[in-house]
Every structure is written in C-alpha cells, then in structure tokens.
Design a protein around this motif. Structure first.
Motif, PDB file in Angstrom:
ATOM      1  N   TYR A 189     -55.729  32.809 -49.373  1.00 45.71           N
ATOM      2  CA  TYR A 189     -55.686  33.384 -48.031  1.00 45.71           C
ATOM      3  C   TYR A 189     -55.956  34.885 -48.019  1.00 45.71           C
ATOM      4  O   TYR A 189     -56.132  35.484 -46.964  1.00 45.71           O
ATOM      5  CB  TYR A 189     -54.301  33.176 -47.401  1.00 45.71           C
ATOM      6  N   ILE A 224     -49.964  27.180 -48.245  1.00 45.56           N
ATOM      7  CA  ILE A 224     -51.265  27.042 -48.898  1.00 45.56           C
ATOM      8  C   ILE A 224     -51.416  25.671 -49.560  1.00 45.56           C
ATOM      9  O   ILE A 224     -52.506  25.100 -49.624  1.00 45.56           O
ATOM     10  CB  ILE A 224     -51.416  28.189 -49.910  1.00 45.56           C
ATOM     11  N   ARG A 292     -58.486  34.559 -45.250  1.00 47.78           N
ATOM     12  CA  ARG A 292     -58.219  34.887 -43.836  1.00 47.78           C
ATOM     13  C   ARG A 292     -57.431  36.186 -43.688  1.00 47.78           C
ATOM     14  O   ARG A 292     -56.702  36.367 -42.720  1.00 47.78           O
ATOM     15  CB  ARG A 292     -57.488  33.729 -43.158  1.00 47.78           C
TER      16      ARG A 292
END
Ligand SMILES: NC(=O)C1=CN([C@@H]2O[C@H](COP(=O)(O)OP(=O)(O)OC[C@H]3O[C@@H](n4cnc5c(N)ncnc54)[C@H](OP(=O)(O)O)[C@@H]3O)[C@@H](O)[C@H]2O)C=CC1
Ligand SMILES: O=C1CO[C@H](CO)[C@@H](O)[C@@H]1O
Length: 308
Positions: A189, A224, A292
């Motif tokens: 991420y 995750i 992200r």
C-alpha cells in the motif's frame, strides 16, 4: 533454508529478513527472539523506545551461553531515540542500549526519526498543552556524534530511519560516513517509488518496516492480507497472504531487508519461509498496482507531519 544477504555500500552483508520487536510485550519478546534464532533468523530490529531491550539482552545472552548462535553470526540493529539527539547524549544513549542488550557492539545504529525532543524526561515529552516538546538540534550535529560511535568501535554501521529524499540529500552533503540504510515504512500500500529510487541511486540500502502494514493492529484500515489478488496468489503457491506480501517486497526492490514483527512462533516461522518460491514478474507487476500512498505510521502522534 537460508536467508539471502544484501550487500551494503561498504561491502557489509545484512540478512534480507529480520525480526521486528515493536510492541513485542514484556514476558514474550525474549522468548520470541530465542525462537527466531532457533528457526534461523540472524537479523533483529530493536529500539530504545520499544522499552524491551533489557529482556532481549537476557534472551541473547542465554542463546550465546547455550551455544545456539555466536554474536558475530547476528546482525543487531538499534536506534537512537529522539530525546538523545544532542551530540553529548548520543554516546550515553548508545552505551545504554549496548548494556541492555548485553553486547559490546551493534551492527547498525539508526537515527530513529529526523526529529529532536527535549532530553531528560519522558521519551515523548508533553507540555501542559499536551503537545510534544521539541528541541532544536541540527541533524548534522547528531550525525557527527553517530560517526564518532563508528570511530569508537561501538557500532559497525550507521544509518537513518524515516528520512525523506530532501533530508537524505542534505545528509549526503555533510556525511563523512555514508548512511548504510534508510529504514522506512514499505509495503504494497506504500511503495515509495521516489524515495526507493533515490536510495538505489545513492547506494543506500532500504529496510522495510511495517512490511505487513501492521496487519491486525490497525482495525480501521483495509487489511492487506484480505486483498483478493494476494489471497489468490497464496492459493496458487500454497502460501499465506502474509508470505505473499513479504515475498513481493523482496522481489519488488533490488536491495531491501524486511523486518516483520511477531511474537507467535508459528508466524515467526511462517514469515521466514518465503524464499522457497518466486512470484512471476507479471504477478509482481500486478501487486505493484496495490500502491495507494497509505501510511500506517506517520509522525502526527508527535503533533507534526514530516511526510507528504
Ligand atoms: N523505524 C521506525 O520508525 C519503525 C520501525 N518499525 C520496525 O519494524 C517492525 C515491523 O513493523 P510493525 O509495525 O511491527 O508491523 P508489521 O507489518 O510487521 O506487522 C506486525 C503485526 O502483524 C502480525 N503478524 C506478523 N506476522 C503475521 C502473519 N504471518 N500473519 C498474520 N499476522 C501477522 C503481528 O502479530 P503478532 O505479533 O501477534 O503475531 C503484528 O500484529 C517493528 O516491529 C519495528 O521493529 C516499525 C515501525 C516504525
Ligand atoms: O519505531 C517506531 C515504533 O514506536 C515508536 C513510538 O512508540 C514510533 O515512533 C516508531 O516509528
């Protein structure tokens, strides 16, 4: 199964997998370190702020006394806390960590954060307004004192943690001793393209902290290990989602060490068993798309944000 080694700019070799110890509780952390050594871990990540170096030191001593491992076979990292940035406090801080760990040298000592706090009280000192009390200490002064630890033979290598590209650029201008590593948050991420490219270009190894994005700790974040693409790869390779994440990191970056934390022997074992399979390039590319800019650790609990 042995852990691949990464080569640092000065030729030193650091295992690409280590055990993290943040929030490894008293009464459990020593046993976790011992079990990890039995499993084959040779790299350990500590810090004064974690408050558990004494128990770890006792466990290490027992491992040495029992002949499980020799000191020189281990890679031990610890970190200078923010309250000890003033040059006159660096040597005593390092000596305290060495005494707690019951060792005569560290393989690596890091400046934990590019932030200095008031020395002498709490480790996160707060004023009456509840805000963190900072100190004004040039990072270059702290670094010079870190370099003196190398000169004195107390630490073999020095590096930094939580440094941005701008701070690394600055550091490279004044460093007599090149920083071997930058320990930063790194996981699917938060892949930190610019920072990791910069480190690669300047021969600064990366240590990926919170490589599992603190799975299970932050309840309000998308876990995750629940990402479908990761779960499916786990099924394909007969590995857990956590193993897929850790393996991805070792393949995504050329020169990275990962330091997942666990105090459970089954997970310590599981996190170690990631070098007997390989993700295809296309799978690495697919997982790269999970990026992200999602941080699970930032500096805002010090009332300041140092990251973009
Ligand atoms: N330099 C810095 O500023 C920082 C450094 N660090 C370092 O990095 C280390 C790792 O990062 P950390 O933040 O602890 O987070 P991690 O991403 O390593 O996640 C740790 C969490 O994941 C759980 N876990 C571990 N393995 C598995 C598994 N196989 N399956 C499911 N859950 C698992 C652990 O639980 P359990 O223990 O119960 O098994 C724990 O709750 C730290 O311990 C510390 O040493 C971390 C943050 C900041
Ligand atoms: O390593 C870390 C974990 O603990 C610290 C606070 O208690 C964090 O600041 C740090 O990044």
């Amino acid at each position: 199964m042995s852990v691949p080694l990464c080569t640092l700019y000065n030729g030193a070799k650091i295992p690409s997998l280590g055990l993290g110890t943040w929030e490894a509780p008293p009464g459990e952390v020593g046993q976790a370190v011992k079990e990890a050594i039995k499993i084959g871990y040779r790299h350990f990540d500590f810090a004064h702020i974690y408050g558990n170096e004494k128990e770890i030191g006792q466990a290490l001593k027992e491992c040495f006394d029992e002949g499980l491992v020799k000191r020189e076979e281990l890679w031990l990292t610890s970190k200078l806390w923010n309250t000890d940035h003033r040059p006159e406090n660096v040597l005593p801080a390092c000596k305290l960590t060495l005494a707690n760990l019951q060792v005569t040298y560290l393989d690596l000592y890091l400046v934990h954060w590019p932030l200095a706090f008031q020395h002498g009280g709490d480790l996160i000192p707060k004023g009456q307004d509840g805000k963190t009390i900072y100190d004004r200490v040039p990072l270059s002064d702290t670094w010079k004192a870190m370099e003196q630890l190398v000169d004195a033979g107390l630490v073999k290598n020095i590096g930094v943690s939580n440094y941005t590209v701008a701070l690394l650029n600055d550091l490279l201008n004044y460093a007599r001793i090149h920083p071997v590593t930058n320990q930063v948050e790194l996981h699917p991420y938060l892949q930190q393209e610019e920072l990791t490219q910069f480190c690669a270009q300047h021969n600064i190894h990366l240590t990926a902290y919170s490589p599992l994005a603190r799975v299970g700790v932050h309840k309000n974040t998308p876990q995750i290990t629940e990402q479908e693409v990761i779960v499916n790869l786990g099924k394909k390779y007969n590995k857990s989602a956590a193993q897929i994440v850790l393996r991805f990191l070792t393949q995504r970056y050329k020169n990275v060490s990962i330091i997942p934390k666990s105090v459970h022997v089954n997970r310590i074992k599981e996190n170690f068993a990631i070098f007997d399979f390989q993700l295809a390039d296309a799978e690495v590319a697919e997982l790269t798309k999970l990026d992200r800019h999602f941080r699970v650790n930032d500096s805002t609990f010090f009332d300041i944000s140092i990251f973009n």
